[in-house]
Scaffold this motif. Structure first.
Motif, PDB file in Angstrom:
ATOM      1  N   ASN A  79       0.826  -1.201   0.000  1.00  0.00           N
ATOM      2  CA  ASN A  79       0.000   0.000   0.000  1.00  0.00           C
ATOM      3  C   ASN A  79       0.866   1.259   0.000  1.00  0.00           C
ATOM      4  O   ASN A  79       0.623   2.207  -0.760  1.00  0.00           O
ATOM      5  CB  ASN A  79      -0.919  -0.011   1.223  1.00  0.00           C
ATOM      6  CG  ASN A  79      -2.045   0.996   1.102  1.00  0.00           C
ATOM      7  OD1 ASN A  79      -2.685   1.104   0.072  1.00  0.00           O
ATOM      8  ND2 ASN A  79      -2.284   1.743   2.148  1.00  0.00           N
ATOM      9  N   VAL A  80       1.892   1.254   0.837  1.00  0.00           N
ATOM     10  CA  VAL A  80       2.797   2.407   0.932  1.00  0.00           C
ATOM     11  C   VAL A  80       3.592   2.589  -0.358  1.00  0.00           C
ATOM     12  O   VAL A  80       3.666   3.684  -0.919  1.00  0.00           O
ATOM     13  CB  VAL A  80       3.763   2.247   2.131  1.00  0.00           C
ATOM     14  CG1 VAL A  80       4.828   3.328   2.107  1.00  0.00           C
ATOM     15  CG2 VAL A  80       2.993   2.298   3.449  1.00  0.00           C
ATOM     16  N   ILE A  81       4.184   1.499  -0.848  1.00  0.00           N
ATOM     17  CA  ILE A  81       5.065   1.585  -2.019  1.00  0.00           C
ATOM     18  C   ILE A  81       4.284   1.832  -3.312  1.00  0.00           C
ATOM     19  O   ILE A  81       4.610   2.730  -4.091  1.00  0.00           O
ATOM     20  CB  ILE A  81       5.902   0.300  -2.172  1.00  0.00           C
ATOM     21  CG1 ILE A  81       6.862   0.145  -0.985  1.00  0.00           C
ATOM     22  CG2 ILE A  81       6.708   0.339  -3.476  1.00  0.00           C
ATOM     23  CD1 ILE A  81       7.623  -1.165  -0.990  1.00  0.00           C
ATOM     24  N   GLU A  82       3.234   1.057  -3.525  1.00  0.00           N
ATOM     25  CA  GLU A  82       2.585   1.061  -4.840  1.00  0.00           C
ATOM     26  C   GLU A  82       1.733   2.295  -5.102  1.00  0.00           C
ATOM     27  O   GLU A  82       1.542   2.686  -6.257  1.00  0.00           O
ATOM     28  CB  GLU A  82       1.790  -0.224  -5.036  1.00  0.00           C
ATOM     29  CG  GLU A  82       2.704  -1.453  -5.080  1.00  0.00           C
ATOM     30  CD  GLU A  82       2.016  -2.673  -5.648  1.00  0.00           C
ATOM     31  OE1 GLU A  82       1.467  -2.584  -6.750  1.00  0.00           O
ATOM     32  OE2 GLU A  82       2.042  -3.715  -4.973  1.00  0.00           O
ATOM     33  N   LYS A  83       1.225   2.924  -4.051  1.00  0.00           N
ATOM     34  CA  LYS A  83       0.518   4.192  -4.275  1.00  0.00           C
ATOM     35  C   LYS A  83       1.507   5.244  -4.775  1.00  0.00           C
ATOM     36  O   LYS A  83       1.193   6.039  -5.664  1.00  0.00           O
ATOM     37  CB  LYS A  83      -0.161   4.662  -2.980  1.00  0.00           C
ATOM     38  CG  LYS A  83      -1.439   3.914  -2.663  1.00  0.00           C
ATOM     39  CD  LYS A  83      -2.307   4.647  -1.658  1.00  0.00           C
ATOM     40  CE  LYS A  83      -1.675   4.709  -0.295  1.00  0.00           C
ATOM     41  NZ  LYS A  83      -2.590   5.300   0.717  1.00  0.00           N
ATOM     42  N   GLY A  84       2.710   5.224  -4.206  1.00  0.00           N
ATOM     43  CA  GLY A  84       3.745   6.169  -4.626  1.00  0.00           C
ATOM     44  C   GLY A  84       4.212   5.921  -6.045  1.00  0.00           C
ATOM     45  O   GLY A  84       4.389   6.860  -6.831  1.00  0.00           O
ATOM     46  N   THR A  85       4.397   4.648  -6.398  1.00  0.00           N
ATOM     47  CA  THR A  85       4.852   4.343  -7.764  1.00  0.00           C
ATOM     48  C   THR A  85       3.777   4.710  -8.788  1.00  0.00           C
ATOM     49  O   THR A  85       4.097   5.139  -9.898  1.00  0.00           O
ATOM     50  CB  THR A  85       5.223   2.846  -7.926  1.00  0.00           C
ATOM     51  OG1 THR A  85       4.098   2.035  -7.605  1.00  0.00           O
ATOM     52  CG2 THR A  85       6.390   2.471  -7.035  1.00  0.00           C
ATOM     53  N   ALA A  86       2.503   4.554  -8.412  1.00  0.00           N
ATOM     54  CA  ALA A  86       1.412   4.904  -9.335  1.00  0.00           C
ATOM     55  C   ALA A  86       1.397   6.403  -9.626  1.00  0.00           C
ATOM     56  O   ALA A  86       1.182   6.827 -10.767  1.00  0.00           O
ATOM     57  CB  ALA A  86       0.066   4.468  -8.745  1.00  0.00           C
TER      58      ALA A  86
ATOM     59  N   LYS B 293      -5.667   7.206  -6.592  1.00  0.00           N
ATOM     60  CA  LYS B 293      -6.984   6.759  -6.135  1.00  0.00           C
ATOM     61  C   LYS B 293      -7.309   5.368  -6.662  1.00  0.00           C
ATOM     62  O   LYS B 293      -7.799   4.503  -5.922  1.00  0.00           O
ATOM     63  CB  LYS B 293      -8.074   7.733  -6.570  1.00  0.00           C
ATOM     64  CG  LYS B 293      -9.460   7.352  -6.046  1.00  0.00           C
ATOM     65  CD  LYS B 293     -10.535   8.313  -6.519  1.00  0.00           C
ATOM     66  CE  LYS B 293     -11.891   7.952  -5.900  1.00  0.00           C
ATOM     67  NZ  LYS B 293     -12.296   6.550  -6.136  1.00  0.00           N
ATOM     68  N   ALA B 294      -7.020   5.137  -7.942  1.00  0.00           N
ATOM     69  CA  ALA B 294      -7.313   3.833  -8.539  1.00  0.00           C
ATOM     70  C   ALA B 294      -6.503   2.733  -7.864  1.00  0.00           C
ATOM     71  O   ALA B 294      -7.023   1.647  -7.575  1.00  0.00           O
ATOM     72  CB  ALA B 294      -7.019   3.869 -10.036  1.00  0.00           C
ATOM     73  N   MET B 295      -5.226   3.011  -7.599  1.00  0.00           N
ATOM     74  CA  MET B 295      -4.381   2.026  -6.921  1.00  0.00           C
ATOM     75  C   MET B 295      -4.835   1.829  -5.482  1.00  0.00           C
ATOM     76  O   MET B 295      -4.870   0.697  -4.965  1.00  0.00           O
ATOM     77  CB  MET B 295      -2.914   2.473  -6.955  1.00  0.00           C
ATOM     78  CG  MET B 295      -1.940   1.465  -6.321  1.00  0.00           C
ATOM     79  SD  MET B 295      -1.875  -0.121  -7.217  1.00  0.00           S
ATOM     80  CE  MET B 295      -0.833   0.341  -8.614  1.00  0.00           C
ATOM     81  N   THR B 296      -5.221   2.916  -4.807  1.00  0.00           N
ATOM     82  CA  THR B 296      -5.695   2.836  -3.424  1.00  0.00           C
ATOM     83  C   THR B 296      -6.970   2.000  -3.340  1.00  0.00           C
ATOM     84  O   THR B 296      -7.102   1.133  -2.467  1.00  0.00           O
ATOM     85  CB  THR B 296      -5.965   4.245  -2.854  1.00  0.00           C
ATOM     86  OG1 THR B 296      -4.749   5.003  -2.893  1.00  0.00           O
ATOM     87  CG2 THR B 296      -6.453   4.168  -1.412  1.00  0.00           C
ATOM     88  N   ASP B 297      -7.908   2.255  -4.250  1.00  0.00           N
ATOM     89  CA  ASP B 297      -9.162   1.501  -4.276  1.00  0.00           C
ATOM     90  C   ASP B 297      -8.893   0.006  -4.470  1.00  0.00           C
ATOM     91  O   ASP B 297      -9.512  -0.850  -3.823  1.00  0.00           O
ATOM     92  CB  ASP B 297     -10.071   2.002  -5.402  1.00  0.00           C
ATOM     93  CG  ASP B 297     -10.640   3.389  -5.111  1.00  0.00           C
ATOM     94  OD1 ASP B 297     -10.574   3.831  -3.937  1.00  0.00           O
ATOM     95  OD2 ASP B 297     -11.141   4.027  -6.061  1.00  0.00           O
ATOM     96  N   HIS B 298      -7.957  -0.285  -5.370  1.00  0.00           N
ATOM     97  CA  HIS B 298      -7.617  -1.679  -5.666  1.00  0.00           C
ATOM     98  C   HIS B 298      -7.012  -2.364  -4.438  1.00  0.00           C
ATOM     99  O   HIS B 298      -7.454  -3.451  -4.033  1.00  0.00           O
ATOM    100  CB  HIS B 298      -6.626  -1.710  -6.834  1.00  0.00           C
ATOM    101  CG  HIS B 298      -6.057  -3.067  -7.106  1.00  0.00           C
ATOM    102  ND1 HIS B 298      -6.828  -4.184  -7.350  1.00  0.00           N
ATOM    103  CD2 HIS B 298      -4.756  -3.496  -7.180  1.00  0.00           C
ATOM    104  CE1 HIS B 298      -6.049  -5.233  -7.568  1.00  0.00           C
ATOM    105  NE2 HIS B 298      -4.789  -4.832  -7.463  1.00  0.00           N
TER     106      HIS B 298
END
Length: 233
Positions: free
Chosen positions: A104-111, A215-220
């Motif tokens: 959650n921490v890493i992938e929201k940033g990469t998105a 937002k899309a990554m967070t929702d996922h």
């Protein structure tokens, strides 16, 4: 190029000097280091101290020894974190929830970064992954494509440190994604939700919209997290 060393912690000083030379650009990726004898003479230290320093640098992942050729600065440093991270998580026995929090921490940033920096070629690669997923009925293949989908976004962020951290915990994340799919893909509706969420992420990246991508990554990830918690309870 090298400067003499006079200290009791000789091998550490040799290590520090080589690291400093890398930072300054005096040594670059792929460069061959002088022989042990040459380094010992230039640094005015024993060959055993140089040998010990080279072993330390090899363990760190900064240099590699090629049989019959000598010691070289590594061409890439992407796997430097892999062993220590993998060993740590193996000993710690991190649970699924911790891994999801890390993602959650890493992938929201990469998105967010990917939305700003992604190329047309990278978008095409991600689109092809989604197309292949849409046509596949093999859960093993879908799990692999799921992993690749997330790694492609990390690569598109063009942030070496984020990619390195993701690579360092790659085995955990791959296992996490497989476990997630095994637990929540039992229901057909979940498969459609995941596909739709991946498409939303792609569209946000395609529009180069950082907020929409986040937002899309967070929702996922929130959906995945919540469904995993339900399956554990």
């Amino acid at each position: 190029m090298f400067t003499p060393i006079k200290n009791t912690t000789v091998s550490e000083k040799v290590v520090e000097q080589i690291k400093e030379m890398l930072l300054r650009g005096n040594l670059n990726k792929g460069d061959k280091l002088p022989s042990e004898r040459q380094m010992a003479e230039t640094l005015e230290v024993s060959r055993s101290s140089v040998r010990e320093a080279l072993k330390e640098l090899e363990i760190m992942g900064l240099i590699e020894s090629k049989q019959g050729e000598g010691n070289f600065i590594k061409d890439n440093f992407e796997d430097i974190l892999f062993e220590p991270f993998s060993t740590f998580f193996l000993i710690k026995e991190s649970n699924a929830e911790e891994i999801l929090e890390l993602r959650n921490v890493i992938e929201k940033g990469t998105a967010v970064l990917a939305a700003e920096r992604i190329t047309m070629e990278e978008l095409e690669d991600i689109k092809n992954i989604l197309t292949t997923s849409e046509n596949s009925r093999s859960e093993d293949e879908l799990a692999k494509l799921d992993v690749i989908f997330h790694y492609k976004i990390a690569q598109a962020s063009k942030n070496f440190l984020l990619q390195s951290i993701l690579n360092a915990v790659s085995s955990l994340i791959e296992a996490s994604i497989k476990d997630i799919r095994k637990n929540i893909m039992i229901e057909e509706k979940h498969k459609e939700i995941i596909k739709a969420q991946h498409l939303d992420i792609y569209k946000a990246l395609e529009s180069h919209n950082p907020k929409a991508s986040e937002k899309a990554m967070t929702d996922h990830l929130n959906f995945v997290n919540n469904e995993m918690k339900k399956s554990i309870i």
